[in-house]
Design a protein around this motif. Structure first.
Motif, PDB file in Angstrom:
ATOM      1  N   SER A  77       0.821  -1.220   0.000  1.00 59.46           N
ATOM      2  CA  SER A  77       0.000   0.000   0.000  1.00 59.46           C
ATOM      3  C   SER A  77       0.852   1.266   0.000  1.00 59.46           C
ATOM      4  N   SER A  81       1.682   4.660  -3.529  1.00 61.72           N
ATOM      5  CA  SER A  81       1.931   6.099  -3.700  1.00 61.72           C
ATOM      6  C   SER A  81       3.411   6.405  -3.940  1.00 61.72           C
ATOM      7  N   LYS A 105      -6.622   0.180  -5.936  1.00 54.99           N
ATOM      8  CA  LYS A 105      -6.003   0.994  -4.881  1.00 54.99           C
ATOM      9  C   LYS A 105      -4.757   1.675  -5.428  1.00 54.99           C
ATOM     10  N   GLU A 109      -4.147   5.906  -5.837  1.00 54.01           N
ATOM     11  CA  GLU A 109      -3.006   6.658  -5.292  1.00 54.01           C
ATOM     12  C   GLU A 109      -2.249   7.379  -6.401  1.00 54.01           C
ATOM     13  N   LEU A 112      -3.138  10.934  -7.600  1.00 52.47           N
ATOM     14  CA  LEU A 112      -2.712  12.084  -6.797  1.00 52.47           C
ATOM     15  C   LEU A 112      -1.448  12.723  -7.368  1.00 52.47           C
ATOM     16  N   PHE A 113      -0.725  11.982  -8.194  1.00 49.22           N
ATOM     17  CA  PHE A 113       0.591  12.454  -8.641  1.00 49.22           C
ATOM     18  C   PHE A 113       0.663  12.811 -10.120  1.00 49.22           C
TER      19      PHE A 113
ATOM     20  N   PRO B 218      -1.557  10.987   0.155  1.00 44.78           N
ATOM     21  CA  PRO B 218      -1.714   9.552  -0.122  1.00 44.78           C
ATOM     22  C   PRO B 218      -2.275   8.815   1.099  1.00 44.78           C
ATOM     23  N   MET B 220      -1.521   6.105   2.695  1.00 46.97           N
ATOM     24  CA  MET B 220      -0.598   5.624   3.727  1.00 46.97           C
ATOM     25  C   MET B 220       0.157   6.770   4.407  1.00 46.97           C
ATOM     26  N   ASN B 234      -4.115  -1.236   5.970  1.00 45.34           N
ATOM     27  CA  ASN B 234      -3.463  -2.379   5.300  1.00 45.34           C
ATOM     28  C   ASN B 234      -2.884  -3.292   6.388  1.00 45.34           C
TER      29      ASN B 234
END
Lengths: 368, 368
Positions: A77, A81, A105, A109, A112-113, B218, B220, B234
């Motif tokens: 996880s 990211s 998932k 993430e 976002l980038f 993100p 995490m 997670n």
């Protein structure tokens, strides 16, 4: 050692000999007079553990010299990211193959980038298959795949011959079968399936791919810092790495990845054969993409699912309930699970089916 | 159980009873027939472990209800960037107190996310003290402190009464002494000193502070996601959390934080008294800021340092070498280190000093 047959999806079964050695090391590690839990990660003794673990990964997966083997924390996880933070920022876009819960998932993430292209999705059929026919634009920073879909019970058996860097989440099938590391620029995997206890993440990355990062990233998100510090920029997850080393030594002793792959194939074949034979169970994944690590199935009459769960649990079978969002059953056949456990499960499935047949027969002759 | 006196700076000593219980659980956890390493983090049994660990943290540190207790991975080093990513981005600037090696690491990471003001630094005197007289601008997002400087052997005993949120790295002195959690908006600590084995990070955060984050981060890196998922968004570091629970149960049984603080004071007093008495050792930290967790000192004649290290090592003393960048000696007196180990060390220091005295006397009467 344990009295149960543990088919859990992870954290999962490890070999009994590994557990025994790990328990001993918690009391007194080697002849050190110290517990593995209280030794300094800067000690020569632990430095040799982390080096040996790295060498075992290299040997077992035949990792080329121009790749780095890194041990991180935070699970797959965190990689969801950390990968786009490193490799998507400053680039045009990244391509993702949508094959299920964890792929989604990763996709979420990444958005976002930067820009994310979903090259294909098997969401149209409940993720029961893996799309293998899709177009890949040439200007993407990387293509992201999930080699084994733990929840949906599907697995990729043919990896694309891609001109763009391939990034692959192998959390649930790494070390279970031969792979060609050269087919990938970046492989990552949470440890808690076939490598070791939860709390460690393996990364295998092509050095030239790591060098494509041109913008500053935080130290603990910088793969090059892990590489240049032998994964000890800060205190590593000592125990998880130590037990992983023990487990990889075990894997080597049973014939390495090639040896275990043959056993894994047998285990999966045995279980799928019973599912296909049985009048009361049905596999949920398309036959061509059936995972050898996570076997998903249902009872034809959904009402009998709690009944089978109890029937199996009463017989010492653990961890076969399907993922909370999916239902049904999921039987995980990780490396440390012995063939005998699968034989036992198949017997239990057979007995349950026979029992249901008798009950159904009874129904027919019962006076209405 | 162990035959050594372990003064290591971390990963460090844990109580023998904790090691014994941990080792047993690696073989067969409770009556489960399963190892703690192979149980599902989604099982009711592990859910009760993580809940109990959280409740123990709350009880032992008297954590108010409007604070969350979270278990993460990646160590304090990950927090160095995760904190500014959450709380500095979109704000004016953040204030940092520069008290040594790890404070500087925190500062370096923060500069990636926004403007950083260093309110004061003890770098002018080799970080031998903690600045306690500085001006704090009112428009900073937070003030970052390091309560105990593991490498330099200094500790903050009076926390500022601040109008801005105080963020504190308590990696090396949490659970060693009473703190008033309300003095802080955010506390973090790597587990591997007084909490448990390496691989877990504790965060105690005021909920209203967590809610000040207005930009997407993100998953995490999002404390609210950890909070809303009971630290199980997670797979968590199962074993580290389990052993932390055992260790906190032990801490409670020996009188909690208040009880251990009294012992810790005694241990530190005993050792500093010998350093101050001894003609051959000198403490490196200013007396007012001497850490009770990490006692740093040198020999007056630097040439005798390797000699004392060997003298102590030969007598079963482990982990007293100063940090690689600093040199000298660092003796860590974490909670699980018994008073008797400090008494033993002091005796060894005394014997060494006597030996040197004799040698020096001999030198005087020796014919030149």
């Amino acid at each position: 050692m344990t009295t149960k047959h543990n088919f859990g999806a992870g954290p999962c079964i490890l070999p009994p000999s590994v557990m025994e050695q790990a328990a001993k090391a918690v009391i007194n590690w080697g002849d050190s007079g110290l517990s593995i839990l209280e030794i300094s990660h800067r000690s020569a003794e632990f430095e040799s553990v982390i080096l040996k673990t790295q060498l075992l990964v290299r040997e077992l997966l035949n990792v080329p010299e121009n790749y780095s083997v890194l041990f991180l924390q935070g699970g797959a996880s965190t990689q969801f990211s950390m990968i786009p933070l490193n490799f998507l920022v400053g680039k045009q876009k990244a391509a993702y193959l949508d094959t299920g819960y964890f792929a989604q998932k990763a996709i979420k993430e990444a958005t976002l980038f930067g820009e994310v292209t979903i090259v294909a999705s098997s969401g149209d059929k409940g993720y029961a298959y893996v799309p293998d026919n899709y177009n890949l634009e040439k200007d993407v920073a990387y293509l992201h795949l999930t080699s084994n879909n733990t929840i949906e019970g599907t697995e990729i058996f043919d990896f694309p011959n891609s001109s763009v860097p391939v990034v692959c989440d192998m959390s649930s099938d790494i070390f279970s079968r031969k792979i060609n590391v050269r087919d990938f620029d970046f492989i990552y995997a949470g440890a808690q399936k076939n490598m070791g206890p939860a709390g460690m993440t393996l990364v295998i990355a092509k050095n030239s791919f790591l060098e494509t990062v041109g913008h500053p990233v935080p130290a603990m998100s910088d793969y090059r810092i892990f590489r240049d510090n032998q994964s000890m920029y800060n205190t590593p997850p000592v125990f998880s790495i130590y037990v992983s080393m023990l487990n990889l030594i075990w894997l080597k002793s049973v014939g390495g990845v090639e040896g275990i792959e043959a056993v894994n194939k047998k285990k999966a074949e045995l279980l799928y054969r019973e599912i296909d034979r049985s009048p009361i169970f049905t596999g949920t994944a398309n036959v061509a993409h059936r995972s050898r690590m996570n076997v998903t199935f249902r009872t034809n009459d959904q009402l009998t699912e709690p009944e089978f769960l109890k029937f199996a649990t009463d017989r010492g079978i653990v961890g076969i309930k399907g993922y909370r969002t999916v239902g049904g059953f999921r039987v995980s056949l990780y490396n440390a699970l012995p063939l005998s456990s699968v034989e036992f499960l198949v017997q239990v499935m057979y007995e349950f089916a026979e029992l249901k047949k008798d009950v159904n027969s009874l129904k027919i002759i019962k006076p209405a």
